[in-house]
Design an enzyme around this catalytic site. Structure first.
Site, short mmCIF file in Angstrom:
data_model
loop_
_atom_site.label_atom_id
_atom_site.label_comp_id
_atom_site.label_asym_id
_atom_site.label_seq_id
_atom_site.Cartn_x
_atom_site.Cartn_y
_atom_site.Cartn_z
N GLU A 127 0.84 -1.18 0.00
CA GLU A 127 0.00 0.00 0.00
C GLU A 127 0.89 1.25 0.00
OE1 GLU A 127 -4.15 1.23 2.15
OE2 GLU A 127 -2.47 0.75 3.46
N ALA A 274 1.10 -1.23 11.19
CA ALA A 274 0.68 -2.53 10.68
C ALA A 274 0.04 -2.35 9.32
CB ALA A 274 -0.31 -3.19 11.65
N GLU A 276 -3.02 -4.40 6.69
CA GLU A 276 -4.14 -5.33 6.76
C GLU A 276 -4.17 -6.36 5.64
OE1 GLU A 276 -5.77 -1.58 4.58
OE2 GLU A 276 -4.37 -2.02 6.19
N HIS A 307 -7.59 -3.05 14.95
CA HIS A 307 -7.72 -2.19 13.75
C HIS A 307 -7.50 -3.02 12.50
CE1 HIS A 307 -7.04 1.74 11.54
NE2 HIS A 307 -6.44 0.88 10.72
N GLU A 308 -6.41 -3.78 12.47
CA GLU A 308 -6.12 -4.58 11.27
C GLU A 308 -7.16 -5.67 11.07
OE1 GLU A 308 -3.99 -3.18 9.43
OE2 GLU A 308 -3.44 -1.83 11.06
N HIS A 311 -10.14 -4.39 9.35
CA HIS A 311 -9.91 -4.20 7.92
C HIS A 311 -10.28 -5.43 7.09
CE1 HIS A 311 -8.24 -0.30 7.16
NE2 HIS A 311 -7.25 -0.42 8.03
N GLU A 330 -9.88 3.35 6.50
CA GLU A 330 -9.14 3.70 7.71
C GLU A 330 -10.01 4.29 8.82
OE1 GLU A 330 -6.44 2.48 8.10
OE2 GLU A 330 -5.69 2.13 6.08
#
Length: 855
Positions: A127, A274, A276, A307-308, A311, A330
């Protein structure tokens, strides 16, 4: 770099030609030597017959390009990171064989050699646009496809990708015939975007587990890190946190986990927290705790893990069509992970952490000249690279929190669930989500979206209170304002809390929750009540807005801050006062006094860390220059006194020692630092472990009380990746012009330094007690800007441009030099100018704060 850019217009045009990507077959051989690896890509895709387009590839050499059986002349079709394709058929097959380069920048396929044991470790980071560094690709998120990955590597390695790792077959090592090699052929992935494909390979240590998904499937789990770090890996805790997250999300979203396994890999020299990648999530290995860390860091790791995981739904199952809707990834992941942390883990005060950390980040970003709407205009890849910022993450999550309060949590989450079910494995835009939220909430969100998602800027809310002589409230209103450049007045749902002293603490005695809209909102329900000691707008932190306290409330808050019972309320007060300092309404010296007088009573680790970081900025950049030396000395003295008085072994004790080392400024501060380092000074309960030893040594370097020989000695005791990074930072902190010149040259003049060493060197370069040592580097910095941008990869350019900016100077000379560069380079790339403008804005704000502090 310009030759590697891609505009949105080009992406739209290409998506009009390439009507569907049926599959990728990616075959990588990483046994071909330390500089390059062999990459073979076969793409099957449908297209408009007789049309032309291109695929993306960044590679030092291309061996062959074959389109529909026709060999193309590489010299004719490959240039500027693109392979031109013409004469397309309705159904096409493209084969590209290339030698691709390993990176040491954290982009593409990163290669790292562990100084502890000499072992080689690889991982990908794609990314935004870096899959093209590893294989030929249509590098845009809306051209999704299944990816079948094959890897040849040393047989002793772990090889991990998005799909479960298969049994390998024997293979030939390309460069070392005596080394056993193997080939892993992974099953095709579901339909995903190019930036989500992942490969991690090397002799990683692994611990495995499993969980049962809500649809009854067994989901294998794996937690990986380098072998030399494996003794510190708390995999059981990580997997237990993951299980809690799975249960929470599958229940909340009413959609089972969409992939076949879930590996989490802690990798070296990582640029971010991190990434995802579905089923193959990569993390910074700073989350493998080899030394004692604060509760703030432990909690942040949990939020990052969740959080990941969020995703996997937000971003991986459903992906934005183009990067202007990056927030769909995000912001939602940030909101969902805080919600899950607060409700599914032991970190129940996660929303207090969110207020102290994330919202502070958002408010700061939203007041920069480069602020932008949450749904941003993304013209090209450069635009999106700089938009991984506090707007996209923290403001977006804050706005979603408010939206959930406004439409109702159940209605909000039902809409999200419907969105996942309707758009699984496809790409979406803003309107696709709003349609589902409108259906479940019954509200028209058009005006809300325009106000909150499609305009920039942050509003300020103030109470207007009228009282009778006996203290009875005769009038109460909430006043809303906006800055001239971003004049939108927005709707807010917020709480208004009344607080009074009860049993020695400041506690809430009454609350109303109202909808605020317009420049003035009357609150008749509070008329007739007795005015309390503290009136707090945005009680419970539902709204996204800067908050001001009226004079009487501010006086009560400052007098009783350490006696406010609720940690979220304290966080809001801390934040309000800090924001007033940044806006030039409160002198920085007053903020220093507030922190030094109250920080010892703060119970929330992230609030302590955030506040002490702000203390450092205040004393080094916002306090009037003529009183800076004395104030910095007083801060160091007080932090050491508080550290000695803190509870033995407490999180507060550890943080106070760390910040004392970072803010040391006098010869007297060297004595306890040296004593802690050599063991002649001890604090009960404090473990002086490896990482803390480095921080103490850097404090001595900062004071001129330790030299290169002592850094080298420490490094011989800790010759690890982390040790080398800490040594680079310590060397760069040497408080002389020669020391700073050596640091600057080591990362600007040399072009082969890995990303992590650049990051740590830059942070040491600007770590100063006397900022005058940085004055010779103002011209050096501005003169280097264009060369850095044109010769380095994006992430390295970002590290250098932001990291080496001599911000501690906070001087008129710095401001004028940077403004002069901007005036002379109006045609410089927009992303570069944005980075420089943001740094300049920090200097201008500091100068304004200094003027207020001097008054």
């Amino acid at each position: 770099m310009p030759a590697e850019n891609l505009t949105r217009a080009e992406a739209v045009e290409r998506a009009g030609v390439v009507t569907a990507v049926e599959s990728y077959a990616v075959d990588l051989d990483v046994t071909t030597g330390p500089e390059t690896f062999t990459s073979t890509t076969v793409i099957r895709f449908s297209a408009v017959p007789d049309a032309s387009t291109f695929v993306d590839l960044v590679a030092p050499s291309v061996r062959e390009v074959v389109l529909n059986g026709r060999s193309l002349d590489v010299a004719e079709v490959f240039a500027d990171s693109r392979i031109a394709l013409s004469g397309l058929e309705g159904v096409n097959e493209l084969r590209v064989v290339a030698d691709c380069a390993y990176m040491n920048t954290g982009e593409g396929l990163h290669r790292f050699v562990d100084p502890v044991d000499g072992e080689t470790y690889l991982y990908t980071q794609f990314e935004v646009p870096d899959a093209r560094r590893v294989f030929a690709t249509f590098e845009q998120p809306d051209l999704k496809a299944p990816f079948q990955v094959t890897v040849t590597a040393p047989a002793a390695w772990q090889v991990v990708s998005n799909q479960p790792t298969p049994e390998p077959t024997k293979a030939r090592h390309a460069t070392e015939p005596d080394v056993a090699a193997a080939t892993w052929t992974f099953e095709p992935t579901p339909r995903i975007s190019t930036y989500l494909v992942a490969l991690v390979a090397g002799p990683y240590a692994v611990q495995r587990g499993e969980l049962t998904s809500s649809d009854g499937r067994t989901i294998p789990l794996g937690v990986f890190c380098r072998a030399s770090l494996s003794e510190h890996l708390d995999a059981d805790y990580i997997m237990e946190t993951t299980r809690k997250g799975f249960e929470f999300y599958e229940t909340t979203f009413d959609v089972p986990y969409p992939f076949d396994k879930y590996d989490q890999l802690f990798v070296p020299e990582y640029n971010m927290g991190a990434m995802e990648n579905p089923g193959c999530v990569t993390f910074t290995e700073s989350y493998v705790f080899r030394s004692q860390v604060t509760d703030a860091v432990r909690e942040r790791r949990v939020v990052t893990i969740l959080h990941e995981l969020a995703h996997m739904w937000f971003g991986d199952l459903v992906t934005m069509k183009w990067w202007n809707d990056l927030w769909l990834n995000e912001s939602f992941a940030e909101y969902a992970s805080t919600l899950a942390t607060a409700e599914a883990t032991e970190w129940e005060a996660a929303w207090t952490t969110f207020s102290a950390m994330e919202k502070t980040w958002a408010y700061r970003q939203d007041q920069l000249p480069s602020t932008h709407p949450i749904v941003a205009e993304i013209r090209d890849l450069d635009d999106v690279q700089v938009n991984f910022d506090g707007i996209t993450y923290a403001k977006g999550a804050s706005v979603l929190k408010q939206l959930a309060a406004w439409v109702g949590r159940e209605e909000f989450l039902s809409g999200v669930s419907a969105y996942f079910k309707k758009h699984a494995w496809s790409n979406t835009e803003l309107r696709d989500l709003l349609v589902e939220l409108e259906a479940t909430s019954g509200r028209d969100l058009t005006a809300w979206s325009e106000a909150w998602l499609e305009t920039a800027g942050v509003n300020t809310l103030r109470p207007s209170i009228e009282t009778a002589d006996d203290g009875t409230i005769t009038g109460f209103a909430v006043l809303q304002s906006a800055v001239a450049d971003y004049p939108t007045i927005r709707p807010h749902r917020l709480g208004i809390g009344f607080y009074d002293i009860i049993d020695g603490t400041l506690q809430r005695t009454h609350q109303v929750v109202i909808d605020v809209d317009g420049e003035r909102t009357e609150v008749p329900g509070l008329v007739g009540r007795t005015r309390p000691a503290l009136v707090l707008l945005n009680d419970e932190d539902l709204a996204y807005a800067k908050i001001r306290l009226d004079d009487a409330s501010l006086a009560a808050a400052l007098e009783h801050l350490s006696r406010i019972a609720d940690p979220l309320t304290r966080s809001l007060v801390w934040g309000s006062v800090w924001d007033a300092v940044r806006d030039g309404e409160t002198p920085a010296s007053a903020y220093v006094d507030l922190v030094l007088g109250n920080i010892a009573a703060e119970t929330e680790s992230t609030t302590v860390r955030t506040t002490l970081n702000q203390l450092g900025l205040a004393v080094r950049s916002y306090v009037a220059p003529e009183r800076r030396v004395a104030t910095l000395a007083r801060v160091g003295d007080r932090l050491w006194d508080l550290a000695q008085a803190a509870d033995a072994g407490s999180d507060l004790q550890l943080q106070l020692v760390k910040f004392f080392a970072a803010l040391a400024s006098t010869p007297g501060h060297a004595t306890p630092l040296r004593g802690l380092l050599d063991g002649t000074v001890a604090l009960e309960g404090l473990t002086v472990d490896t990482d803390l030893r480095w921080e103490l040594l850097e404090g001595l370097v900062l004071l001129g009380e330790a030299d290169a020989a002592q850094i080298d000695t420490m490094l011989t005791q800790d010759d690890t990746a982390s040790g080398r990074q800490a040594a680079a930072r310590a060397r760069a902190a040497v408080p002389t012009v020669d020391g700073k010149e050596a640091a600057f040259a080591s990362v600007v003049d040399a072009t082969d330094v890995p990303n992590a060493i650049i990051r740590f060197t830059a942070s040491g370069f600007v770590h100063v007690s006397d900022p005058a040592v940085l004055e010779p580097f103002v011209a050096r910095y501005v003169d280097a800007l264009l060369d850095i941008w044109t010769t380095r990869s994006y992430h390295i350019a970002e590290e250098l441009i932001e990291g080496l900016y001599p911000a501690p100077l906070a001087s008129v000379a710095l401001r004028d030099a940077v403004q002069g560069w901007l005036d002379a380079h109006g045609d410089a790339p927009a992303a570069l100018r944005r980075m420089v403008i943001e740094q300049l804005a920090g200097t201008e704000r500091a100068l304004a704060a200094q003027a207020v502090d001097a008054a």
